[in-house]
Design an enzyme around this catalytic site. Sequence first.
Site, PDB file in Angstrom:
ATOM      1  N   ASP A   1     -20.885 -10.801   6.412  1.00 27.34           N
ATOM      2  CA  ASP A   1     -22.192 -11.051   5.812  1.00 27.34           C
ATOM      3  C   ASP A   1     -22.524 -12.542   5.834  1.00 27.34           C
ATOM      4  O   ASP A   1     -21.843 -13.354   5.205  1.00 27.34           O
ATOM      5  CB  ASP A   1     -22.132 -10.529   4.372  1.00 27.34           C
ATOM      6  CG  ASP A   1     -23.488 -10.503   3.722  1.00 27.34           C
ATOM      7  OD1 ASP A   1     -23.969  -9.390   3.503  1.00 27.34           O
ATOM      8  OD2 ASP A   1     -24.052 -11.580   3.455  1.00 27.34           O
TER       9      ASP A   1
ATOM     10  N   ASP B   1     -26.932  -4.167   1.938  1.00 22.74           N
ATOM     11  CA  ASP B   1     -27.810  -4.396   3.095  1.00 22.74           C
ATOM     12  C   ASP B   1     -28.530  -3.104   3.487  1.00 22.74           C
ATOM     13  O   ASP B   1     -29.729  -3.103   3.762  1.00 22.74           O
ATOM     14  CB  ASP B   1     -27.007  -4.901   4.313  1.00 22.74           C
ATOM     15  CG  ASP B   1     -26.583  -6.351   4.138  1.00 22.74           C
ATOM     16  OD1 ASP B   1     -26.682  -6.857   3.005  1.00 22.74           O
ATOM     17  OD2 ASP B   1     -26.150  -6.982   5.126  1.00 22.74           O
TER      18      ASP B   1
ATOM     19  N   THR C   1     -29.643 -12.070   7.528  1.00 22.90           N
ATOM     20  CA  THR C   1     -29.289 -13.450   7.132  1.00 22.90           C
ATOM     21  C   THR C   1     -28.711 -14.230   8.309  1.00 22.90           C
ATOM     22  O   THR C   1     -29.088 -15.379   8.538  1.00 22.90           O
ATOM     23  CB  THR C   1     -28.272 -13.446   5.978  1.00 22.90           C
ATOM     24  OG1 THR C   1     -27.246 -12.525   6.296  1.00 22.90           O
ATOM     25  CG2 THR C   1     -28.908 -13.061   4.683  1.00 22.90           C
ATOM     26  N   THR C   2     -27.824 -13.581   9.051  1.00 26.87           N
ATOM     27  CA  THR C   2     -27.195 -14.280  10.178  1.00 26.87           C
ATOM     28  C   THR C   2     -28.260 -14.638  11.216  1.00 26.87           C
ATOM     29  O   THR C   2     -28.288 -15.770  11.722  1.00 26.87           O
ATOM     30  CB  THR C   2     -26.116 -13.377  10.820  1.00 26.87           C
ATOM     31  OG1 THR C   2     -25.317 -12.850   9.774  1.00 26.87           O
ATOM     32  CG2 THR C   2     -25.257 -14.124  11.786  1.00 26.87           C
TER      33      THR C   2
END
Length: 560
Positions: free
Chosen positions: A61, A391, A94-95
Amino acid sequence: MRTSPVSILKEGTKRITGKEVQMSYLIAAKTIAQVVRSTLGPFGMDKMLVDGSGEATVTNDGAEILKKMHVTHPIGKIIVEVAKTQDAEVGDGTTSAVILAGSLLEKANNLVESGVHPNSILNGFKKASDKALEILEELSADIKPDDENVLKKIALTTLGSKGSVAMGSEKLADIAVKAVMEIAKKSKGKINLKDVRVMKARGESLTESELIMGTVIEGEVDVPNMPKKVENAKIVLLQHAIDLDKGEVVFSRSFEIDKPEDMKAFVEGERQIMTDMVSKVVEAGANVLLCEKAIDMYAVNYLVKNKILTVRRIEPSEMEHIAKAVGGRIITLAKEIKSNALGKAEIVEERKIGPKTFIYLRGCKSPTSVSVMLRAGENHVLDEAERSLHDALCAVRNAIEDKKIVFGGGACETEIAVRLKAYSLTFKGKEQLAIKAYADALDALPSALIENAGLDAIDLVLELKNTHRKEGFQNYGVDLYSGNIVDMEKLNVIEPLRVKKQMIISASEAANMILKIDDIIALKLGETKEEGLEDRLRERKSRASTRRRKWGMTDVQIVK
Ligand code: ADP
Ligand code: MG
């Protein structure tokens, strides 16, 4: 004439300007994006983060990795904020957002190197990001919010990139879809994911994880001879204690006890009060009592005799959750217990899992809050399963709320890049260069997905772009298992529109903010907020000392 140097900034203050600032943000952005890059997509690797005490977290994450890395570089912190914003706003992507922010800054730096002023880049980037959002809307497809099948595909796409929970991804996707759909039934527009409570218990495997249409609390049935399982449960939710010392008896009493009979009468009287209080539970037709506070032993005996499953000392926050799940009302005082305030569940039962004991309240009709019990043999897996489920829950919520999806596997990023390139031609000069640079920056996303899968990124990104230049191929992305360019709709790689939009917004905002910085002035270590704190402490001390003197007291100084 000899001039002495003029000091404007405090001694020890470090200042960097111009080219040095550029280098600084480039290195910070690149380093951070590099750290998370290898985690992107279904073939992304995990990171092991070890804290000072040797405690390790294994995760894929992006937000979790950056949170635990404790980045201290000021520009680096802005990039970390990208991940935090993305996580807070949409819970996924997010990544991708961090990789895009890093790539935008890299492209911007190339332009600055070739003599373009940052303000021209900012202008071009603003136009490009606005256009990218417009293109995303055009690319999006509508879905029905009650289409369980498509929601499951969305959840599976999100979970597909969490390697360490791959064994349980089908189960987790199923749980995420059913949980959010249930909550969505009662919410008007906005779905509050706080109504999906996630619990963890070590043991068994991820596939044994369970969605409870009701709730689970950690706790045990009060005394051993009470029932451990009640079917067709009618539940009292009580806030105050059933206890003379701590409870609701607020009248003052005074007794004079001279004879043993008086003592007996007094005890009998107390028993009667207890019985009166607790008999309300039975009179209301309840067979389960959940209480936030203590219950007196006399009352407990009465409850045992009447086969009432009782759990006490439940946290107030848990009680609210239970009330939503079982559809009951929290009652303040025992004397107010009424049958119309009772909650209902098909089954209430105690279950021991490893060293912990839980009370399950299952089969609630139209609960406004549900619970998930995650199971795995290993704590690291449990923690990662919790993050991954978060998520997936967010992805399903986003899709239900917006009813719009786009296609992943690099499909929408490539389509935006191709269309932005064409859009850039409608501008001249530096603006055109900046919009083109923005389009190029988007390549970093499919490129990372492909590289992580061990495929040739240069060839495949090129092939992907060529495919997108043709009419009717806007949903094509990379099948990372075969290395072929295929229709992502057929491959079921589906993501909520909101995640991709927020990725563009968060990354562009960070790049804009950083590009506007031309001067970094760093105070000497320890002279930041602490200096203000010390000043305040000094001021407070001197005020106290003045007061003491005013009152004729002497100041005492302790000399160490
Ligand atoms: P993020 O933190 O950005 O969500 P992930 O590691 O979850 O990062 O990866 C998300 C990316 O992986 C998205 O671009 C998504 O389209 C892509 N992806 C997920 N599953 C597949 C798949 N089966 N094939 C190709 N790409 C996939
Ligand atoms: Mg993801």
